[in-house]
Design a protein around this motif. Structure first.
Motif, short mmCIF file in Angstrom:
data_model
loop_
_atom_site.label_atom_id
_atom_site.label_comp_id
_atom_site.label_asym_id
_atom_site.label_seq_id
_atom_site.Cartn_x
_atom_site.Cartn_y
_atom_site.Cartn_z
N HIS A 1 78.24 132.76 -36.47
CA HIS A 1 78.26 133.88 -35.53
C HIS A 1 77.92 133.50 -34.09
O HIS A 1 78.40 134.15 -33.16
N TYR A 2 77.09 132.50 -33.88
CA TYR A 2 76.69 132.14 -32.53
C TYR A 2 77.75 131.21 -31.93
O TYR A 2 77.53 130.03 -31.71
N GLN A 3 78.93 131.79 -31.68
CA GLN A 3 80.06 131.06 -31.13
C GLN A 3 80.25 131.47 -29.67
O GLN A 3 79.93 132.60 -29.28
N PRO A 4 80.77 130.58 -28.83
CA PRO A 4 81.00 130.93 -27.42
C PRO A 4 81.80 132.20 -27.23
O PRO A 4 81.52 132.99 -26.31
N LYS A 5 82.79 132.45 -28.09
CA LYS A 5 83.64 133.65 -27.94
C LYS A 5 82.87 134.93 -28.23
O LYS A 5 83.33 136.02 -27.87
N ASN A 6 81.69 134.81 -28.87
CA ASN A 6 80.90 136.00 -29.21
C ASN A 6 79.75 136.25 -28.23
O ASN A 6 78.97 137.18 -28.43
N ILE A 7 79.65 135.42 -27.20
CA ILE A 7 78.49 135.50 -26.31
C ILE A 7 78.92 135.94 -24.91
O ILE A 7 79.87 135.40 -24.34
N TYR A 8 78.24 136.94 -24.39
CA TYR A 8 78.39 137.35 -22.99
C TYR A 8 77.05 137.14 -22.29
O TYR A 8 76.00 137.45 -22.85
N ILE A 9 77.12 136.61 -21.09
CA ILE A 9 75.91 136.45 -20.28
C ILE A 9 75.93 137.55 -19.22
O ILE A 9 76.83 137.59 -18.38
N ALA A 10 74.97 138.44 -19.30
CA ALA A 10 74.89 139.58 -18.39
C ALA A 10 73.64 139.47 -17.54
O ALA A 10 72.59 139.03 -18.02
N ALA A 11 73.74 139.86 -16.28
CA ALA A 11 72.59 139.81 -15.38
C ALA A 11 72.66 140.99 -14.43
O ALA A 11 73.74 141.50 -14.12
N ALA A 12 71.52 141.46 -13.98
CA ALA A 12 71.46 142.57 -13.03
C ALA A 12 70.27 142.38 -12.11
O ALA A 12 69.29 141.73 -12.47
N TYR B 1 72.35 162.23 -18.06
CA TYR B 1 71.78 161.43 -19.16
C TYR B 1 72.28 159.99 -19.10
O TYR B 1 71.50 159.04 -19.24
N LEU B 2 73.58 159.82 -18.89
CA LEU B 2 74.15 158.47 -18.85
C LEU B 2 73.63 157.68 -17.66
O LEU B 2 73.38 156.47 -17.76
N LEU B 3 73.45 158.35 -16.53
CA LEU B 3 72.90 157.67 -15.35
C LEU B 3 71.43 157.30 -15.57
O LEU B 3 70.98 156.23 -15.14
N ALA B 4 70.69 158.18 -16.23
CA ALA B 4 69.27 157.90 -16.48
C ALA B 4 69.10 156.70 -17.39
O ALA B 4 68.09 156.00 -17.33
N GLN B 5 70.09 156.45 -18.25
CA GLN B 5 70.03 155.29 -19.14
C GLN B 5 70.15 153.98 -18.38
O GLN B 5 69.83 152.92 -18.93
N CYS B 6 70.65 154.04 -17.16
CA CYS B 6 70.83 152.83 -16.34
C CYS B 6 69.80 152.76 -15.22
O CYS B 6 70.08 152.26 -14.13
N ASP B 7 68.62 153.29 -15.47
CA ASP B 7 67.55 153.29 -14.48
C ASP B 7 66.74 152.00 -14.60
O ASP B 7 65.96 151.84 -15.52
N GLY B 8 66.98 151.06 -13.71
CA GLY B 8 66.27 149.78 -13.76
C GLY B 8 67.20 148.64 -14.13
O GLY B 8 68.20 148.84 -14.82
N THR B 9 66.86 147.45 -13.68
CA THR B 9 67.73 146.30 -13.90
C THR B 9 67.83 145.91 -15.37
O THR B 9 68.88 145.46 -15.83
N THR B 10 66.76 146.09 -16.14
CA THR B 10 66.82 145.75 -17.56
C THR B 10 67.83 146.65 -18.28
O THR B 10 68.66 146.17 -19.05
N ALA B 11 67.76 147.96 -18.00
CA ALA B 11 68.68 148.90 -18.62
C ALA B 11 70.12 148.62 -18.19
O ALA B 11 71.05 148.70 -19.00
#
Length: 351
Positions: free
Chosen positions: A94-105, A269-279
């Motif tokens: 399962h830990y294959q390159p095609k299954n991994i996304y690197i996300a940052a904020a 509600y959807l905007l509140a879910q994105c409050d902060g860089t971690t979210a």
């Protein structure tokens, strides 16, 4: 895998640590044994949380015979018997390159992030080309009645098969979900709350709380209502029938004002879910894994605004009217209707 990082020195260190965890896990036998006991304790704790238990049972009966019926923690015998070799095999598959996304904020320089990814993950080899096959989900209308009179209340979840994440009906069903809302008898407001269903349940007296839910997966979903009912005075059957009555109301008599209020609430509600860089970072990773792209907020706004009486009526007719529901009742369940009555009320007159 979803990876969150920061720019600068800490970002470089974090990326290096995460890359090492993914590519060179030690999987120490002692650590595996400690984690085994942690998971077994978590399983015991989950069994005391009736809302979690209800939704586990709901998946078990709604998707019986398919992988979606499995408990996320797995059966106890698997936890007790899993070995280091099992974990190594899982990681290699399962830990294959095609299954991994690197996300940052946050304070991130994209060019530096790309360099860090190339440096830390560039040598990661693909060892399995073929995708792992998963059987298609299959929804089964059914009923589970787990009577336990030591529990003073009846916990009940009624659901129909919803849609997957990428289905165009996702946002109309989310608006319908928001129209129903959630309510607890202990909260302020009493009967002076916007949700008509909440006012109805408040006046009935038996309902203690309810929560509309829309759980989506790749090609299916569960859409419905979870509630807690006082079984006194035969309160369970009227509560369940009230849920089905609300389904019919969503089809035939929701006003444009109600729909607009629900759309505004859903966007908030959807905007509140994105409050902060971690979210935000988690949201990026989730959308990349689900949609293959990050959906701009303007597009989400336009898709929600496109929901009207006709689109709401369409999804209620397609997903709710005359379909086989799944019902789980747990606790003091005396008075729960049988499946024949439950099914007949799904095909009552919508017009």
């Amino acid at each position: 895998a979803v990876v969150s990082t920061q720019s600068g020195h800490y970002g470089r260190g974090s990326m290096n640590i995460l890359a090492d965890i993914l590519q060179n896990p030690k999987l120490d036998e002692g650590a595996i044994e400690r984690e085994r006991h942690v998971i077994l304790r978590e399983m015991q704790e989950v069994e005391t949380q009736l809302q979690e238990v209800i939704f586990d049972h709901l998946h078990t009966i709604a998707y019986q015979g398919t992988p979606l019926s499995y408990n996320i923690l797995g059966p106890t015998k698997n936890i007790k018997s899993i070995t280091r070799n099992d974990l190594v095999d899982y990681i290699s598959r399962h830990y294959q390159p095609k299954n991994i996304y690197i996300a940052a904020a946050g304070g991130i320089d994209h060019a530096e992030l790309v360099k860090l990814a190339e440096k830390n993950f560039g040598a990661m080899a693909t060892t399995q080309e073929d995708s792992i096959p998963f059987p298609p989900a299959r929804f089964s209308g059914s009923l589970m009645n787990y009577r336990d009179d030591d529990n003073p209340f009846c916990h009940v979840a009624l659901a129909v098969e919803g849609c997957g994440w990428t289905n165009p009906d996702y946002f109309p069903l989310m608006v319908a979900n928001t129209l129903i809302g959630n309510w607890n008898r202990a909260q302020g407001g009493g009967r002076n709350i916007p949700s008509k269903f909440a006012r109805k349940i408040h006046e009935m007296g038996a309902g203690q709380s309810f929560m509309a839910f829309n759980t989506c997966y790749k090609d299916t979903g569960l859409w419905g209502i979870y509630g807690v009912v006082d079984p006194a005075n035969d309160g369970i059957r009227p509560f369940i029938m009230a849920i089905q009555s609300e389904f019919r109301r969503l089809y035939r008599s929701v006003s444009p004002g109600e729909i607009q209020r629900a759309k505004n609430l859903l966007k908030t509600y959807l905007l509140a879910q994105c409050d902060g860089t971690t979210a935000v970072c988690e949201d990026i990773g989730r959308q990349m894994l689900t949609y293959g792209r990050r959906i701009p907020l303007a597009e989400i706004d336009s898709r929600i605004e496109a929901v009207d009486q006709q689109s709401l009526k369409k999804v209620m007719a397609e997903y709710v009217y005359d379909v086989d529901p799944a019902l789980v009742a747990l606790g003091a369940t005396e008075g729960t209707p049988d499946y024949g009555l439950l099914r007949s009320l799904m095909s009552g007159p919508f017009e």
